[in-house]
Design a protein around this motif. Structure first.
Motif, mmCIF file in Angstrom:
data_model
loop_
_atom_site.group_PDB
_atom_site.id
_atom_site.type_symbol
_atom_site.label_atom_id
_atom_site.label_comp_id
_atom_site.label_asym_id
_atom_site.label_seq_id
_atom_site.Cartn_x
_atom_site.Cartn_y
_atom_site.Cartn_z
ATOM 1 N N GLY A 174 0.790 -1.316 -0.014
ATOM 2 C CA GLY A 174 0.035 -0.052 0.080
ATOM 3 C C GLY A 174 0.811 1.343 -0.129
ATOM 4 N N GLU A 175 2.280 1.318 -0.260
ATOM 5 C CA GLU A 175 2.781 2.322 -0.302
ATOM 6 C C GLU A 175 2.999 2.907 -1.412
ATOM 7 N N ARG A 176 2.892 2.449 -2.755
ATOM 8 C CA ARG A 176 2.948 3.193 -3.785
ATOM 9 C C ARG A 176 1.806 3.027 -4.834
ATOM 10 N N LEU A 177 1.283 4.007 -5.552
ATOM 11 C CA LEU A 177 0.388 4.074 -6.481
ATOM 12 C C LEU A 177 0.793 3.460 -7.749
ATOM 13 N N VAL A 178 -0.047 2.494 -8.268
ATOM 14 C CA VAL A 178 0.264 1.585 -9.636
ATOM 15 C C VAL A 178 -0.786 1.847 -10.619
ATOM 16 N N GLY A 179 -2.122 2.182 -10.206
ATOM 17 C CA GLY A 179 -3.036 2.314 -11.129
ATOM 18 C C GLY A 179 -4.368 2.935 -10.409
ATOM 19 N N VAL A 180 -5.577 2.724 -11.240
ATOM 20 C CA VAL A 180 -6.768 3.321 -10.813
ATOM 21 C C VAL A 180 -7.742 2.310 -11.315
ATOM 22 N N LEU A 181 -8.306 1.926 -10.367
ATOM 23 C CA LEU A 181 -9.794 0.819 -10.867
ATOM 24 C C LEU A 181 -10.906 1.503 -10.847
ATOM 25 N N THR A 182 -11.792 1.380 -11.829
ATOM 26 C CA THR A 182 -13.031 2.177 -12.028
ATOM 27 C C THR A 182 -14.380 1.116 -11.875
ATOM 28 N N LEU A 183 -15.345 1.560 -11.803
ATOM 29 C CA LEU A 183 -16.568 0.902 -11.599
ATOM 30 C C LEU A 183 -16.627 0.349 -13.084
ATOM 31 N N GLY A 184 -16.398 0.902 -14.182
ATOM 32 C CA GLY A 184 -16.370 0.437 -15.502
ATOM 33 C C GLY A 184 -15.651 -0.734 -15.820
ATOM 34 N N HIS A 185 -14.439 -1.020 -15.048
ATOM 35 C CA HIS A 185 -13.782 -2.287 -15.183
ATOM 36 C C HIS A 185 -14.747 -3.197 -14.530
ATOM 37 N N LEU A 186 -15.310 -3.062 -13.725
ATOM 38 C CA LEU A 186 -15.874 -4.274 -12.790
ATOM 39 C C LEU A 186 -17.237 -4.693 -13.527
ATOM 40 N N LEU A 187 -17.750 -3.760 -14.259
ATOM 41 C CA LEU A 187 -19.095 -4.045 -14.970
ATOM 42 C C LEU A 187 -19.165 -4.355 -16.264
ATOM 43 N N GLU A 188 -17.914 -4.149 -16.712
ATOM 44 C CA GLU A 188 -17.581 -4.661 -18.394
ATOM 45 C C GLU A 188 -18.312 -5.909 -18.778
ATOM 46 N N PRO A 189 -18.252 -7.161 -17.960
ATOM 47 C CA PRO A 189 -18.901 -8.428 -18.399
ATOM 48 C C PRO A 189 -20.190 -8.262 -18.553
ATOM 49 N N ILE A 190 -20.864 -7.347 -17.913
ATOM 50 C CA ILE A 190 -22.366 -7.331 -18.410
ATOM 51 C C ILE A 190 -22.455 -6.645 -19.843
ATOM 52 N N TRP A 191 -21.682 -5.742 -19.967
ATOM 53 C CA TRP A 191 -22.110 -5.128 -21.466
ATOM 54 C C TRP A 191 -21.486 -6.066 -22.430
ATOM 55 N N GLN A 192 -20.288 -6.806 -21.999
ATOM 56 C CA GLN A 192 -19.642 -7.812 -22.955
ATOM 57 C C GLN A 192 -20.758 -8.785 -23.361
ATOM 58 N N ARG A 193 -21.633 -9.433 -22.284
ATOM 59 C CA ARG A 193 -22.566 -10.280 -22.557
ATOM 60 C C ARG A 193 -23.692 -9.801 -23.383
ATOM 61 N N ALA A 194 -24.110 -8.531 -23.230
ATOM 62 C CA ALA A 194 -25.208 -7.592 -24.172
ATOM 63 C C ALA A 194 -24.749 -7.857 -25.791
ATOM 64 N N ARG A 195 -23.174 -7.557 -25.906
ATOM 65 C CA ARG A 195 -22.906 -7.556 -27.169
ATOM 66 C C ARG A 195 -22.837 -8.963 -27.603
#
Length: 388
Positions: free
Chosen positions: A367-388
């Motif tokens: 937890g000492e260094r920043l490596v990235g940013v997680l978004t709600l879009g990353h976590l909900l992407e499978p729902i939209w993939q199934r729609a496609r």
């Protein structure tokens, strides 16, 4: 006999109207299936290419639940019938008059712990008629414009004078704001998340433009305090690192040096520099780092709004955003919500919805260094993939 024919004609006409000109079967209300709502739905979106995520199970009635009923379940709205006329019980908390100042808006957002306010004009017939929405994001952009306008005279810039501007200066007008009606469904709102990662949605009556309630992402995806069934186990056993590896390029988040550079600011930087960086990159937070790259804290839009609300306390001492450091108003490291690369994706989703946030800093080295940013879009992407 003539009376019987008259009753038969009236019943037939009624069915013709209900079925768009086609005579349908006379079905009693008791015989109608109860799995799906009988409320009418409004047009989904002005965009023709908006893809709706399907209900992931036929018996998933939550996806088809009208927002009026969602508000009723969450205690934010009154009873509703086929044509709801309820008013949200917390109207005063969420609204502000068009005649108020930006300072008034800042104080109200801080007091009520909100990231937005619905700007209204009073109406005798319709109550509070929505004319726009004032947000923390717009306040940051407004502050950045004032700082840039000061140019070489930034040392003389006082945050207070911009706070006395009318609230419409930080308002997105109704014709450009994202909103829904009480007849729209949970499925529709989840689809809108792909278009824009919102935290709150005003519910506006299509009839008179009045405010009917406020919906949060948490209301939609975490009903009753538990994750919505279709997303509850999407990321069980999948680490954040693997989620990043399989994610498409996302300008609002991700992992890597470019993301870290965009989302971080050195400790000791002036608040005005942080405001400019957030406004230029469209961010709602910055991670404050020390000289060794270790995380020291988090500067959020809310921290800047809180800073603005206390202008009266600073003015006598000549303090403003050009001569105070971010360290004085940031959220300390121990109070930050963050994830590690090894953390389970489902726990991250649950934590984000519990806190009602759309982005989460991702760290390594304990937890000492920043490596990235997680978004709600990353976590909900499978729902939209199934729609496609």
């Amino acid at each position: 006999a003539s009376q019987g024919r008259a009753h038969l004609m009236a019943a037939t006409c009624g069915r013709l109207l209900r079925h768009g000109g086609r005579a349908g079967p006379a079905v009693s209300s008791a015989a109608r299936p109860r799995s799906f709502s009988t409320l009418p739905f409004t047009k989904i979106s002005q965009k023709d290419d908006l893809t709706l995520p399907p209900a992931l199970a036929r018996d998933d009635t939550w996806a088809f639940t009208p927002l009026a009923n969602v508000l009723e379940e969450s205690g934010k709205g009154g009873m509703c019938s086929r044509m709801p006329s309820f008013r949200g019980r917390q109207d005063k908390k969420y609204v502000i008059s068009r005649d108020a100042s930006i300072l008034d808006a800042c104080k109200q957002m801080v007091d009520q712990r909100l990231s937005f306010l619905v700007v209204v004009r009073p109406s005798i017939s319709a109550g509070n008629v929505v004319i726009g929405v004032a947000t923390e994001r717009k306040y940051v952009q407004h502050g950045a414009q004032k700082i840039e306008a000061a140019g070489a005279e930034r040392s003389a810039f006082l945050a207070g004078w911009s706070l006395r501007d009318p609230v419409y200066r930080i308002m997105t007008p109704k014709d450009r704001m994202l909103s829904v009606t009480q007849f729209d469904t949970v499925q529709h709102c989840v689809a809108l998340l792909r278009e824009k990662l919102y935290r709150h949605l005003p519910i506006v009556s299509p009839d008179d433009g009045s405010l009917r309630g406020i919906l949060t992402v948490r209301d939609l995806l975490r009903p009753g305090g538990k994750l919505w069934a279709p997303i509850a186990h999407l990321w069980d056993g999948t680490s954040v690192e693997r989620i990043f590896a399989g994610a498409a390029a996302d300008e609002t988040g991700g992992v890597g040096e470019e993301v870290v550079g965009r989302y971080s600011i050195p400790s000791g930087s002036m608040i005005s520099d942080a405001v400019l960086q957030m406004a230029r990159n469209g961010l709602n937070f910055l991670v404050v780092t020390g000289e060794d790259g270790r995380i020291k804290g988090l500067l959020r839009e809310r921290d800047y709004v809180t800073y603005g609300s206390k202008v009266a306390e600073r003015e006598p001492f000549g303090l403003n955003s050009t001569n105070e450091a971010v360290d004085s108003i940031m959220c300390q490291r121990e109070d930050m919500l963050s994830a590690s690369l090894a953390q389970d994706g489902s726990s991250c989703l649950d934590a984000m919805l519990e806190a009602n946030v759309r982005f989460m800093p991702v760290t390594c080295d304990k937890g000492e260094r920043l490596v990235g940013v997680l978004t709600l879009g990353h976590l909900l992407e499978p729902i939209w993939q199934r729609a496609r």
